[in-house]
Design a protein around this motif. Sequence first.
Motif, PDB file in Angstrom:
ATOM      1  N   GLY A  52     117.198 -75.275 -45.904  1.00  0.00           N
ATOM      2  CA  GLY A  52     115.992 -75.512 -45.132  1.00  0.00           C
ATOM      3  C   GLY A  52     114.932 -76.304 -45.875  1.00  0.00           C
ATOM      4  N   ARG A  53     115.336 -77.032 -46.908  1.00  0.00           N
ATOM      5  CA  ARG A  53     114.359 -77.786 -47.685  1.00  0.00           C
ATOM      6  C   ARG A  53     113.977 -79.112 -47.029  1.00  0.00           C
ATOM      7  N   GLY A  54     114.918 -79.745 -46.346  1.00  0.00           N
ATOM      8  CA  GLY A  54     114.611 -81.020 -45.723  1.00  0.00           C
ATOM      9  C   GLY A  54     115.770 -81.559 -44.934  1.00  0.00           C
ATOM     10  N   GLN A  55     115.552 -82.753 -44.373  1.00  0.00           N
ATOM     11  CA  GLN A  55     116.569 -83.411 -43.577  1.00  0.00           C
ATOM     12  C   GLN A  55     116.632 -84.881 -43.964  1.00  0.00           C
ATOM     13  N   CYS A  56     117.830 -85.458 -43.818  1.00  0.00           N
ATOM     14  CA  CYS A  56     117.989 -86.890 -44.009  1.00  0.00           C
ATOM     15  C   CYS A  56     117.679 -87.560 -42.676  1.00  0.00           C
ATOM     16  N   VAL A  57     116.651 -88.381 -42.644  1.00  0.00           N
ATOM     17  CA  VAL A  57     116.192 -88.962 -41.382  1.00  0.00           C
ATOM     18  C   VAL A  57     116.017 -90.476 -41.527  1.00  0.00           C
ATOM     19  N   PRO A  58     116.032 -91.198 -40.416  1.00  0.00           N
ATOM     20  CA  PRO A  58     115.780 -92.641 -40.474  1.00  0.00           C
ATOM     21  C   PRO A  58     114.364 -92.921 -40.976  1.00  0.00           C
ATOM     22  N   VAL A  59     114.245 -93.917 -41.807  1.00  0.00           N
ATOM     23  CA  VAL A  59     112.938 -94.321 -42.306  1.00  0.00           C
ATOM     24  C   VAL A  59     112.167 -95.007 -41.187  1.00  0.00           C
ATOM     25  N   GLN A  60     110.945 -94.603 -40.985  1.00  0.00           N
ATOM     26  CA  GLN A  60     110.084 -95.238 -40.003  1.00  0.00           C
ATOM     27  C   GLN A  60     109.179 -96.236 -40.718  1.00  0.00           C
ATOM     28  N   ALA A  61     109.266 -97.483 -40.330  1.00  0.00           N
ATOM     29  CA  ALA A  61     108.420 -98.517 -40.918  1.00  0.00           C
ATOM     30  C   ALA A  61     107.644 -99.192 -39.790  1.00  0.00           C
ATOM     31  N   ASP A  62     106.338 -99.095 -39.848  1.00  0.00           N
ATOM     32  CA  ASP A  62     105.491 -99.620 -38.789  1.00  0.00           C
ATOM     33  C   ASP A  62     105.680-101.132 -38.628  1.00  0.00           C
ATOM     34  N   THR A  63     105.663-101.589 -37.384  1.00  0.00           N
ATOM     35  CA  THR A  63     105.897-103.003 -37.108  1.00  0.00           C
ATOM     36  C   THR A  63     104.636-103.754 -36.700  1.00  0.00           C
ATOM     37  N   ARG A  64     103.488-103.066 -36.729  1.00  0.00           N
ATOM     38  CA  ARG A  64     102.256-103.767 -36.346  1.00  0.00           C
ATOM     39  C   ARG A  64     101.954-104.897 -37.321  1.00  0.00           C
ATOM     40  N   ALA A  65     101.299-105.903 -36.816  1.00  0.00           N
ATOM     41  CA  ALA A  65     101.035-107.104 -37.619  1.00  0.00           C
ATOM     42  C   ALA A  65     100.066-106.815 -38.750  1.00  0.00           C
ATOM     43  N   HIS A  66     100.355-107.387 -39.906  1.00  0.00           N
ATOM     44  CA  HIS A  66      99.413-107.300 -41.014  1.00  0.00           C
ATOM     45  C   HIS A  66      98.536-108.540 -41.004  1.00  0.00           C
ATOM     46  N   GLY A  67      97.521-108.541 -41.841  1.00  0.00           N
ATOM     47  CA  GLY A  67      96.577-109.644 -41.873  1.00  0.00           C
ATOM     48  C   GLY A  67      97.152-110.904 -42.484  1.00  0.00           C
ATOM     49  N   PRO A  68      96.425-112.010 -42.383  1.00  0.00           N
ATOM     50  CA  PRO A  68      96.926-113.303 -42.842  1.00  0.00           C
ATOM     51  C   PRO A  68      96.681-113.577 -44.322  1.00  0.00           C
ATOM     52  N   GLN A  69      96.203-112.563 -45.058  1.00  0.00           N
ATOM     53  CA  GLN A  69      95.781-112.825 -46.440  1.00  0.00           C
ATOM     54  C   GLN A  69      96.945-113.057 -47.391  1.00  0.00           C
ATOM     55  N   TYR A  70      98.128-112.552 -47.048  1.00  0.00           N
ATOM     56  CA  TYR A  70      99.266-112.618 -47.970  1.00  0.00           C
ATOM     57  C   TYR A  70     100.072-113.890 -47.717  1.00  0.00           C
ATOM     58  N   PRO A  71     100.287-114.738 -48.731  1.00  0.00           N
ATOM     59  CA  PRO A  71     100.915-116.042 -48.511  1.00  0.00           C
ATOM     60  C   PRO A  71     102.435-116.057 -48.599  1.00  0.00           C
ATOM     61  N   HIS A  72     103.070-114.916 -48.933  1.00  0.00           N
ATOM     62  CA  HIS A  72     104.512-114.936 -49.215  1.00  0.00           C
ATOM     63  C   HIS A  72     105.305-114.145 -48.186  1.00  0.00           C
ATOM     64  N   VAL A  73     104.927-114.237 -46.926  1.00  0.00           N
ATOM     65  CA  VAL A  73     105.601-113.484 -45.883  1.00  0.00           C
ATOM     66  C   VAL A  73     107.075-113.887 -45.818  1.00  0.00           C
ATOM     67  N   GLY A  74     107.933-112.873 -45.714  1.00  0.00           N
ATOM     68  CA  GLY A  74     109.367-113.113 -45.629  1.00  0.00           C
ATOM     69  C   GLY A  74     110.057-113.289 -46.960  1.00  0.00           C
ATOM     70  N   GLN A  75     109.304-113.228 -48.046  1.00  0.00           N
ATOM     71  CA  GLN A  75     109.877-113.472 -49.369  1.00  0.00           C
ATOM     72  C   GLN A  75     109.818-112.253 -50.279  1.00  0.00           C
ATOM     73  N   ASP A  76     109.181-111.200 -49.845  1.00  0.00           N
ATOM     74  CA  ASP A  76     108.892-110.083 -50.743  1.00  0.00           C
ATOM     75  C   ASP A  76     109.659-108.836 -50.312  1.00  0.00           C
ATOM     76  N   ASP A  77     110.313-108.181 -51.277  1.00  0.00           N
ATOM     77  CA  ASP A  77     111.080-106.964 -50.979  1.00  0.00           C
ATOM     78  C   ASP A  77     110.196-105.818 -50.510  1.00  0.00           C
ATOM     79  N   ARG A  78     108.896-105.925 -50.701  1.00  0.00           N
ATOM     80  CA  ARG A  78     108.013-104.820 -50.349  1.00  0.00           C
ATOM     81  C   ARG A  78     107.611-104.823 -48.883  1.00  0.00           C
TER      82      ARG A  78
END
Length: 482
Positions: A52-78
């Motif tokens: 009863g310690r935990g469960q393996c579940v799908p990771v939820q990653a929000d898809t809302r748009a981030h701001g335009p300040q970051y110039p390396h969109v699509g290139q970063d593993d983060r």
Amino acid sequence: MRIHAVLVLFCCAFAVRAQFPRECTSADVLRSARCCPSPFGRANDPCGASLGRGQCVPVQADTRAHGPQYPHVGQDDRERWPLRFFTSACRCTGNFYGYNCGRCKHGFTGANCDTPVPVVRRNVMSLNPTERRAFINALDQAKRTIHPDLVIATRRYEEIFGNITIFENITIYNFFVWSHYYSDMLGDPTFALPYWNFGIGGNQCDICTDDLMGARSSFDENAISSNSIFSQWRVVCESVDDYDTLGTICNSTESSPIRRNPAGNVDRPMVQKLPEPQDIEACLQLITFDTPPFYSTSTDSFRNTIEGYSSPDGTYDPVVRSLHNLAHLFLNGTGGQTHLSPNDPIFVLLHTYTDAIFDEWLRRHPESQNYPLENAPIGHNRNYNMVPFWPPITNAEMFVPAPENLGYSYEATWPARPITLTEIITIAVIVALVIVAIIFVATTCAMRSRAHNSESRQHLLGEQYQRYDDHDAHSSKSQSVV
């Protein structure tokens, strides 16, 4: 250390680009994109589900748009962390915690993680000599101890397969992650990182002594005294150019010693002094967590103000560096360079106090639910997972007072709120009215007193005159009274 992710994620992102449990870095696990180890090494028991310690579940990653300040969109593993690497992870229940739900949340202990442990963060200057030595030794031990569970990636995702050596061990301090790893390492669940109250003004670094963070060297004004254990420390992640030129990510290789020269930047007088106490209080008066464009140019934003890109009252000024930023720049060395600052152990104390201010702000403004849902810089939307922490945790989950989620509280005294001009005028008017009222009452009482005295004197004369009449009447019985 939630203030890292909530407020200054960019500072730490250079230090560790990706962190994962060692158990999840085999080629098979990476291909499965499923990081759900068993806490006790049991087969078919991901995340301690049988207990009863935990469960393996799908990771939820929000898809809302981030701001335009970051110039390396699509290139970063983060981006959309951590889906580039894993799509399933452990979600722990109750007070269980960790990448495999094998630990307790900070502030709890016991086999079932149901025994509360009081954990209080105090001003480092209030520690007695024994407590100071224990803290310094904990930092040094962390610097030299290989992390028991986690490793870092030193190459980009596309270079992982067939090259498992891209994952490296790293020491606990160099890893510099959640504070509860210190208490795990020391076997002391009550251990709490102290803080440095940098809001003291002046040009003296009060914690730069050999019994704390290291005094100035007698031979080199930019170095730490050889009497301090920190003079032996070496920095990691010194080059930020390798990521673009070589495709490599910061590794665990140590290089040059820590440099520090508090208040020594003669070219920038503004950063030769620490923030003032009233700066802290002014920041705490702001009622909005963040405002568009949710960046270093925001005005009336608590987030931008505590970071130090605005004046303490929240007004954006491109010239100003205050609060957190000013404290970093005041150190004038390793601690004043964004990508290197965590290497200076003062970073720990500076950020625990920044977190203390954030925690106090949350207490004063419980109605503030304006953490941006979208258009914040990459990684900073409300429901984005915080980079590079594992297991995944969102910014929203950390947007609560520390005792509710992190198991510690702060022992802190906050500066008194300065009186505004409006309040001064209001107080003056009230005082004037009170004085007028007192004068009126005093005058009225005096007039009544005089009137009473006059009536009293007249009454006595009347009685005396009447007695004279009586005397006269009695003394001359035969005299006629006309």
